[in-house]
Write an enzyme that holds these catalytic residues in place. Structure first.
Site, PDB file in Angstrom:
ATOM      1  N   ARG A  79      43.855  36.343  32.712  1.00 53.73           N
ATOM      2  CA  ARG A  79      43.707  37.162  31.495  1.00 53.73           C
ATOM      3  C   ARG A  79      44.972  37.915  31.103  1.00 53.73           C
ATOM      4  O   ARG A  79      45.696  38.416  31.951  1.00 53.73           O
ATOM      5  CB  ARG A  79      42.555  38.146  31.695  1.00 53.73           C
ATOM      6  N   HIS A 104      43.228  32.005  30.218  1.00 52.87           N
ATOM      7  CA  HIS A 104      43.690  30.638  30.512  1.00 52.87           C
ATOM      8  C   HIS A 104      44.389  29.962  29.326  1.00 52.87           C
ATOM      9  O   HIS A 104      44.214  28.755  29.094  1.00 52.87           O
ATOM     10  CB  HIS A 104      42.526  29.761  30.978  1.00 52.87           C
ATOM     11  N   HIS A 175      42.650  25.178  39.393  1.00 53.03           N
ATOM     12  CA  HIS A 175      41.315  25.765  39.268  1.00 53.03           C
ATOM     13  C   HIS A 175      40.240  24.903  39.935  1.00 53.03           C
ATOM     14  O   HIS A 175      39.147  24.734  39.394  1.00 53.03           O
ATOM     15  CB  HIS A 175      40.996  25.968  37.792  1.00 53.03           C
ATOM     16  N   ASP A 247      35.278  37.832  41.320  1.00 50.89           N
ATOM     17  CA  ASP A 247      36.153  37.213  40.321  1.00 50.89           C
ATOM     18  C   ASP A 247      37.341  38.175  40.189  1.00 50.89           C
ATOM     19  O   ASP A 247      37.574  38.780  39.151  1.00 50.89           O
ATOM     20  CB  ASP A 247      35.397  37.043  38.995  1.00 50.89           C
ATOM     21  N   GLU A 313      42.416  30.599  43.342  1.00 48.32           N
ATOM     22  CA  GLU A 313      43.443  30.276  42.343  1.00 48.32           C
ATOM     23  C   GLU A 313      44.667  31.149  42.596  1.00 48.32           C
ATOM     24  O   GLU A 313      44.647  32.338  42.319  1.00 48.32           O
ATOM     25  CB  GLU A 313      42.891  30.555  40.938  1.00 48.32           C
TER      26      GLU A 313
HETATM   27  C1  BGC Z   1      38.127  33.352  35.752  1.00 43.86           C
HETATM   28  C2  BGC Z   1      36.655  33.418  35.480  1.00 43.86           C
HETATM   29  C3  BGC Z   1      36.305  32.287  34.528  1.00 43.86           C
HETATM   30  C4  BGC Z   1      36.704  30.978  35.179  1.00 43.86           C
HETATM   31  C5  BGC Z   1      36.431  29.760  34.326  1.00 43.86           C
HETATM   32  C6  BGC Z   1      38.411  32.038  36.419  1.00 43.86           C
HETATM   33  O1  BGC Z   1      39.779  31.942  36.691  1.00 43.86           O
HETATM   34  O2  BGC Z   1      38.584  34.428  36.547  1.00 43.86           O
HETATM   35  O3  BGC Z   1      36.302  34.662  34.933  1.00 43.86           O
HETATM   36  O4  BGC Z   1      34.939  32.302  34.234  1.00 43.86           O
HETATM   37  O5  BGC Z   1      38.069  31.010  35.516  1.00 43.86           O
HETATM   38  O6  BGC Z   1      37.355  29.554  33.345  1.00 43.86           O
END
Ligand code: BGC
Length: 348
Positions: A79, A104, A175, A247, A313
């Site tokens: 983010r 992303h 991911h 998360d 990640e």
């Molecule tokens: C994020 C999550 C998101 C997921 C899917 C992760 O890297 O931290 O909040 O839902 O990616 O895109």
């Protein structure tokens, strides 16, 4: 040995290939669409091989998915507050794709949706792609090179390299969603995890870091000793409530900034006996427990469930671009972005 096969055709008619790399113990398959890790086959304690990463058997869902199964997410993963950043006094705007923030980079134009060029050798596959200056609001014509290789210790090593014509904002990650009992085994609550991370970056609403670096001690985010992922996942805790589970970005204790690979995670499932050890030379890792996984049919017709996998990640801390005391995800034109993450498989 690397074997190339046809994987599918994109909605706009481009051919997509996949590549299988194996060493007799483990094997993996990647594809040139999104430089995506499709499969990892690893033996359990009895020697039975199973695919331990979630995803799809066909290309179409990879073109539209928002969960980013197996994807090389970037140029900027995670983010960015207000979808805005500044480099040398100039303001840039990413797409605001999660409220006012960016997540992303983009669900259509990110690295995870490019068709990459390919070079392959005995035990590796290298993906190359050029991203035009200004795409998704990010400066610099950028050349990305992502190499997946098998290592002698039965690891999958991912090497990221980027050069840019201008100073740029860059923070790619992989991911992949892991389930050590097999991609269709369901809830990962019994998988135990140890993270060599005594601090994390707490978030506020919107999952944006507050800027604080907080201790995990005495909180459900303490994985400094092996603990089942599910033990505290629903504990009464503001940080867990904000994002529906784990998360969060964890701060990797051994990070030196000097490029040394640090062993920061061990995940183990007693059910299969599979263990995964993770190494990186990046400062942080997003530990994500699939809290918002969409209800999709995955490989072999399996209905995926919420928290049916976990992600580790590796990354610069999310929103570091707004926290100048944190390691900065800013490189080029005189410096290159270069990082390595390795996922090693064994049994107990
Ligand atoms: C994020 C999550 C998101 C997921 C899917 C992760 O890297 O931290 O909040 O839902 O990616 O895109």
């Amino acid at each position: 040995m690397v074997k190339k096969e046809h994987f599918g055709t994109t909605a706009d008619g481009r051919e997509v290939s996949c590549y299988i790399v194996e060493n007799g113990v483990i094997s993996f398959r990647v594809m040139d669409y999104g430089a995506i890790l499709l499969n990892v086959w690893a033996p359990d304690a009895k020697g039975r091989k199973e695919d331990v990463v979630l995803g799809f058997d066909t290309l179409a869902p990879y073109e539209t998915q928002l969960d980013n199964y197996g994807a090389t997410v970037g140029p900027v993963a995670n983010r960015t507050a207000d979808a805005t950043f500044e480099i040398d006094g100039q303001e840039y705007h990413l797409p605001a794709n999660e409220g006012v923030n960016n997540l992303h980079t983009s669900a259509t134009e990110g690295l995870h949706h490019k068709l990459w060029d390919v070079l392959s050798g005995e035990d590796f596959v290298t993906f190359l792609c050029t991203v035009p200056d200004g795409e998704c609001g990010i400066p610099g014509e950028r050349h990305f090179v992502v190499t997946y290789s098998l290592t002698v210790d039965n690891g999958i090593r991912i090497h990221y390299h980027m050069t840019s014509s201008k100073k740029t904002y860059v923070n790619p990650t992989n991911h992949t969603y892991f389930n050590l009992d097999g991609q269709g085994a369901g809830y990962i609550g019994d998988t135990v995890l140890e993270l060599a991370c005594s601090h994390y970056t707490p978030v506020r609403k919107g999952a944006i870091p507050t800027g604080e670096i907080a201790t995990v001690a005495g909180t459900p985010l303490d994985f400094t000793r092996e603990k089942p992922i599910g033990r505290d996942i629903d504990a009464d805790n503001e940080q867990l409530a904000l994002v529906g589970g784990y998360d969060h970005n964890f701060v990797i204790d051994g990070y030196t900034g000097g490029g040394d690979l640090v062993h920061f995670a061990t995940a183990y499932s007693e059910r299969s006996g599979r263990q995964m050890d993770v190494y990186t030379n990046l400062p942080g890792v997003q530990f994500y427990t699939g809290n918002s996984m969409s209800s999709v049919i995955g490989k072999k017709g399996v209905q995926y469930v919420r928290r049916g996998a976990f992600c580790l990640e590796t990354q610069y801390y999310p929103d570091a671009i707004h926290e100048k005391d944190w390691p900065q995800p800013v490189f080029g034109p005189d410096s290159v972005y270069d990082s390595v993450t390795k996922y090693v498989f064994s049994v107990r």
